[in-house]
Design a protein around this motif. Structure first.
Motif, short mmCIF file in Angstrom:
data_model
loop_
_atom_site.label_atom_id
_atom_site.label_comp_id
_atom_site.label_asym_id
_atom_site.label_seq_id
_atom_site.Cartn_x
_atom_site.Cartn_y
_atom_site.Cartn_z
N TYR A 186 0.69 -1.33 0.09
CA TYR A 186 -0.16 -0.11 -0.07
C TYR A 186 1.00 1.35 -0.14
O TYR A 186 2.04 1.36 0.56
CB TYR A 186 -1.05 0.25 1.20
CG TYR A 186 -0.40 0.24 2.56
CD1 TYR A 186 -0.07 1.56 3.14
CD2 TYR A 186 0.45 -0.78 3.38
CE1 TYR A 186 0.35 1.71 4.28
CE2 TYR A 186 1.09 -0.72 4.44
CZ TYR A 186 1.05 0.64 5.13
OH TYR A 186 1.68 1.01 6.30
N THR A 188 1.72 4.47 1.58
CA THR A 188 1.87 5.07 2.88
C THR A 188 1.35 6.71 2.73
O THR A 188 0.82 7.11 3.61
CB THR A 188 3.30 5.16 3.73
OG1 THR A 188 4.08 5.67 2.69
CG2 THR A 188 3.63 3.48 3.91
N PHE A 191 -2.44 6.99 2.04
CA PHE A 191 -3.02 6.54 3.32
C PHE A 191 -3.26 7.47 4.34
O PHE A 191 -4.11 7.84 4.78
CB PHE A 191 -2.61 5.09 3.68
CG PHE A 191 -3.31 4.19 3.27
CD1 PHE A 191 -3.25 3.69 1.81
CD2 PHE A 191 -3.83 2.96 4.03
CE1 PHE A 191 -3.76 2.54 1.25
CE2 PHE A 191 -4.22 1.95 3.51
CZ PHE A 191 -4.40 1.64 2.32
N PRO A 198 -3.50 1.89 8.19
CA PRO A 198 -3.49 0.35 7.55
C PRO A 198 -3.89 -0.44 8.60
O PRO A 198 -4.38 -1.70 8.32
CB PRO A 198 -2.18 0.43 6.84
CG PRO A 198 -1.36 1.54 7.72
CD PRO A 198 -2.59 2.52 7.87
N GLU A 199 -3.36 -0.07 9.95
CA GLU A 199 -3.49 -1.19 10.83
C GLU A 199 -4.88 -1.67 11.42
O GLU A 199 -5.40 -2.41 11.80
CB GLU A 199 -2.78 -0.55 12.21
CG GLU A 199 -1.35 -0.43 12.11
CD GLU A 199 -0.73 -1.53 11.84
OE1 GLU A 199 -0.96 -2.75 12.33
OE2 GLU A 199 0.16 -1.51 10.84
N TYR A 207 -11.43 -3.25 4.29
CA TYR A 207 -10.61 -2.76 3.03
C TYR A 207 -11.49 -2.08 2.16
O TYR A 207 -11.19 -0.99 1.74
CB TYR A 207 -10.21 -4.08 2.30
CG TYR A 207 -9.33 -3.58 1.11
CD1 TYR A 207 -7.89 -3.47 1.11
CD2 TYR A 207 -10.03 -3.86 -0.17
CE1 TYR A 207 -7.19 -3.19 -0.07
CE2 TYR A 207 -9.34 -3.81 -1.40
CZ TYR A 207 -8.03 -3.45 -1.32
OH TYR A 207 -7.21 -3.27 -2.50
N THR A 300 -3.18 0.11 -3.73
CA THR A 300 -2.72 -0.97 -3.16
C THR A 300 -2.77 -2.30 -4.20
O THR A 300 -3.43 -2.00 -5.14
CB THR A 300 -3.84 -1.40 -1.96
OG1 THR A 300 -4.86 -1.73 -2.46
CG2 THR A 300 -4.27 -0.13 -1.14
#
Length: 467
Positions: A186, A188, A191, A198-199, A207, A300
């Protein structure tokens, strides 16, 4: 084209293999620091060279005690695997001057299948996609050397999911090369700009929710998923969720079953991505994906660990903007380990030098030293698990700010057995042509499409089995 690489001759037989063939490093005995020496956390370059030299000599000594390493053999391999094995063959011949190894580069196994059918010109060691192993055992019975005397003692050291693909009954006919534990690559920066953590992505529903946020924050510019809706160029993406559930195209009786819960669940998730406008169609999935990643249209990619090398090679300017996490699961706490690619090698039963073949396989595919070459030269993640503590696997990759290989090492022990029985590829082609596009492009009823495709594939399977 021929080129001389020290002592190894390499013959280019075709173009670089398509991405579908692209597609798993310390010592198993770790060094202990000397008690009397001052604390020293890192070896010097000279010390590292000395250590590697001792490892090479130790490997050579072991081989000489087990196998007759004299002779001349030919190996076929493709793409980045070819690059790695050229280096491995060169180093092996430096240790064993009585051995001569010629490595031939191939685009695929089209020529090999003809050679196996006619029994002429078959290379001594040949690379296969692991999904084709059991088909080869059946279709070319008698063509491959029994290497049980080599492989049986290494069974505990191999990624468990690949082992059923290496044996015909109780007989070992193949050795593993690379495997491809899948993960979510993905962006970073995207995001972070969109406020997506992402966590928080534990399931495919999570998702999808993340994709909706990214779609909104980027005004529809950036999608979270891209795949070929028609399935013509690839159907790898739906297969990842299919495999995650332990899915197979065959039932327990060996008959085709496309209309399984695993298929309908995977298709349902991807249909939801399309409906929520968080996916993009990639008619030529491989090249279109690279283009979409380059212009920030896609953020992603769920794929095997080998995709790390693809990103670095094709999108060098995005270094520092990528990372990896485990795949989402269908259900929270469910399985998220999947294999997405990988290859094996087999030895011709007609080789004049079976001992040399087995000796090279043991050194290159079943040792930390060989695994280190595969990782450092071509980012291949070997199936030999004792290598996973080697620095080549654990060190931080600056492109990602972490080690994709170290993550892959955590994601390979519970991969469901790979569902690739004999004629999997032939049956998969019918699924690809008759199931994917009719559902995602034509909007046909999923159950009807899968039932019709199953009937067609079953007839083809019966034909192949009786051929």
């Amino acid at each position: 084209m021929k080129r001389q690489l020290k002592k190894v001759t390499s013959v280019c037989l075709g173009a670089i293999l398509a991405a579908s063939l692209t597609a798993c490093g310390g010592n198993s005995a770790q060094q202990e620091p000397a008690v009397s020496a001052p604390v020293q956390n890192e070896q010097t370059t000279e010390e590292q060279k000395a250590t590697e030299s001792m490892e090479s000599q130790a490997s050579a000594d072991v081989q000489e005690s087990l196998w007759d390493l004299s002779g001349e053999i030919t190996i076929t391999a493709w793409n980045s695997s070819y690059t790695a094995i050229v280096e491995g063959a060169d180093r092996f011949m430096e240790m064993h001057p009585e051995a001569k190894i010629t490595v031939e580069q191939v685009a695929d196994n089209t020529k090999l299948f003809t050679q196996l059918t006619t029994g002429t010109g078959v290379p001594d060691i040949m690379q296969f996609q692991n999904r084709d192993d059991l088909t080869a055992f059946d279709k070319y019975a008698g063509s491959f050397l029994d290497i049980s005397d080599l492989m049986a003692k290494y069974e505990k050291d191999l990624v468990p999911a690949v082992i059923p693909l290496l044996k015909d009954g109780d007989t070992w006919l193949a050795a593993p090369w690379d495997v491809a534990p899948a993960m979510l690559f993905y962006r970073t920066d995207i995001f972070e700009e969109c406020g997506v953590n992402p966590e928080d992505i534990k399931t495919w529903d999570d998702y999808i929710e993340a994709g909706k946020v990214i779609n909104e924050k980027t005004n529809g510019k950036t999608k979270i998923m891209g795949f070929d809706y028609n399935g013509t160029s690839s159907f790898d993406m739906p297969l990842i969720i299919f495999y995650e559930q332990g899915g197979s195209f065959f039932d327990e009786s060996g008959n085709v079953q496309f209309n399984s819960d695993a298929v309908t669940t995977a298709f349902g998730i991807f249909q939801k991505m399309i409906d929520e406008d968080i996916a993009m169609n990639l008619p030529n999935e491989w090249t279109d994906r690279i283009t979409a990643l380059a212009n920030d249209s896609l953020c992603t990619v769920p794929y095997g660990v080998w995709f790390a090398g693809t990103l670095k090679e094709n999108l060098a300017d995005q270094a520092g903007k990528w990372s990896c996490i485990p795949l989402p699961a269908v259900e929270e706490g469910g399985n998220n380990q999947v294999n997405s690619g990988g290859s094996t090698v087999m030895v011709s039963s007609s080789t004049k030098y079976p001992e040399l073949c087995k000796g090279f396989i043991e050194w290159f595919f079943l040792s930390t030293e060989g695994s280190r070459i595969n990782m450092e030269v071509s980012t291949l993640f070997d199936a030999y698990m004792p290598a996973y503590t080697d620095e080549s696997y654990t060190k931080t990759d600056e492109y990602f700010g972490m080690s994709p290989a170290a993550l892959a090492a955590q994601l390979c022990e519970e991969i469901p057995d790979l569902p690739f029985p004999a004629y999997f590829t032939d049956i998969g082609q019918i699924f690809q042509s008759d199931a994917v596009g009719p559902v995602f492009v034509d909007g046909k009823d999923m159950d009807s499409v899968l039932t019709e495709a199953t009937d067609k594939a079953q007839k083809q399977l019966e034909f192949l089995r009786n051929e």
